[in-house]
Design a protein around this motif. Structure first.
Motif, PDB file in Angstrom:
ATOM      1  N   ILE A  27       0.883  -1.171   0.000  1.00 16.60           N
ATOM      2  CA  ILE A  27       0.000   0.000   0.000  1.00 16.60           C
ATOM      3  C   ILE A  27       0.912   1.210   0.000  1.00 16.60           C
ATOM      4  O   ILE A  27       1.765   1.358   0.877  1.00 16.60           O
ATOM      5  CB  ILE A  27      -0.923   0.021   1.237  1.00 16.60           C
ATOM      6  CG1 ILE A  27      -1.912  -1.155   1.188  1.00 16.60           C
ATOM      7  CG2 ILE A  27      -1.688   1.350   1.308  1.00 16.60           C
ATOM      8  CD1 ILE A  27      -2.823  -1.234   2.380  1.00 16.60           C
ATOM      9  N   GLU A 191      -8.501  -3.326  -1.265  1.00 16.76           N
ATOM     10  CA  GLU A 191      -8.977  -2.264  -2.144  1.00 16.76           C
ATOM     11  C   GLU A 191      -9.443  -1.060  -1.319  1.00 16.76           C
ATOM     12  O   GLU A 191      -9.150   0.098  -1.659  1.00 16.76           O
ATOM     13  CB  GLU A 191     -10.127  -2.782  -3.005  1.00 16.76           C
ATOM     14  CG  GLU A 191     -10.657  -1.760  -4.008  1.00 16.76           C
ATOM     15  CD  GLU A 191     -11.759  -2.315  -4.890  1.00 16.76           C
ATOM     16  OE1 GLU A 191     -12.440  -1.526  -5.541  1.00 16.76           O
ATOM     17  OE2 GLU A 191     -11.942  -3.563  -4.903  1.00 16.76           O
ATOM     18  N   ARG A 194      -6.367   0.775   0.161  1.00 15.00           N
ATOM     19  CA  ARG A 194      -5.673   1.563  -0.863  1.00 15.00           C
ATOM     20  C   ARG A 194      -6.465   2.811  -1.216  1.00 15.00           C
ATOM     21  O   ARG A 194      -5.888   3.882  -1.479  1.00 15.00           O
ATOM     22  CB  ARG A 194      -5.431   0.698  -2.099  1.00 15.00           C
ATOM     23  CG  ARG A 194      -4.279  -0.297  -1.913  1.00 15.00           C
ATOM     24  CD  ARG A 194      -4.137  -1.245  -3.070  1.00 15.00           C
ATOM     25  NE  ARG A 194      -2.896  -2.027  -2.956  1.00 15.00           N
ATOM     26  CZ  ARG A 194      -2.643  -3.134  -3.658  1.00 15.00           C
ATOM     27  NH1 ARG A 194      -3.557  -3.590  -4.535  1.00 15.00           N
ATOM     28  NH2 ARG A 194      -1.499  -3.776  -3.502  1.00 15.00           N
ATOM     29  N   SER A 195      -7.790   2.698  -1.208  1.00 15.45           N
ATOM     30  CA  SER A 195      -8.644   3.856  -1.482  1.00 15.45           C
ATOM     31  C   SER A 195      -8.497   4.905  -0.391  1.00 15.45           C
ATOM     32  O   SER A 195      -8.379   6.107  -0.676  1.00 15.45           O
ATOM     33  CB  SER A 195     -10.107   3.410  -1.607  1.00 15.45           C
ATOM     34  OG  SER A 195     -10.956   4.512  -1.755  1.00 15.45           O
TER      35      SER A 195
END
Length: 202
Positions: A27, A191, A194-195
């Motif tokens: 990340i 996900e 990371r967002s």
């Protein structure tokens, strides 16, 4: 630098739900393992990584030890870390928590006083993989492993151990969103993390 508590990083999970080795998932161009280890090394003088007996070898700048008892999951890793530590207390982290903060870790250590366990209980339950444990927990953990009761949060129920519970209210000024306790178990979790990371940097 904290000297009376050892930082323990558990890095020996199977990563079955992730489908790849979580330790090396990145990340922001840094692996989860690197992120967690950096936090511990900034806070504690002594840091130890614990891996499973059947985990691939792991090279690190800090000591790496294998579980003393096989196939006991995170409880076995915690037991190993507490057993090998030179200090009477350890602060344990799982290596799949991308938003750890030095401030939150130091807050937990500050609360140790006479407690055998300092653990958060938030809206989604107990968080035993971001918690402080004392040596008096060892015989309780041995009994749990012998009984194949591997649910770490159950150690908080033992009447002989003194528990300090950290609440969301306690953390509202240093971690109001509870991000320090977010962990990565699935591709969807990754996900989301990371967002969040991308949003923070924008």
């Amino acid at each position: 630098m904290i000297t009376e508590v050892t930082g323990i990083l558990l890095a020996g999970g199977k990563s079955r739900r992730m489908g790849e080795d979580k330790r090396f998932v990145e990340i922001g161009a840094r692996s989860l393992l690197e992120r967690s280890l950096d936090i511990l090394r900034c806070v504690f003088q002594d840091v130890v990584i614990v891996i499973a007996q059947d985990s691939p070898d792991l090279s690190s700048t800090v000591p790496v030890v294998r579980d003393l008892v096989a196939d006991c999951g995170s409880l076995g890793g915690l037991y190993t870390g507490l057993s090998v530590a030179r200090t009477n207390r350890v602060f344990v982290l799982a290596c799949d928590m991308p938003f750890l903060s030095q401030e939150t870790v130091r807050y937990f250590v500050h609360l140790k006083t006479e407690a055998d366990i300092v653990m958060a209980r938030l809206h989604n339950g107990w968080h035993p993989m971001h918690a402080l444990y004392g040596r008096r927990c060892l015989p309780v953990m041995e009994s749990m492993m012998a009984a194949k009761d591997l649910r770490i949060h159950r150690v908080t129920e033992h009447p002989a151990l003194k528990l300090h519970t950290v609440t969301a209210e306690d953390l509202k000024t240093i971690d109001p969103a509870g991000r320090a306790f977010l962990n990565i178990n699935t591709p969807a979790d990754l996900e989301l993390a990371r967002s969040i990371f991308a949003s923070d940097r924008s």
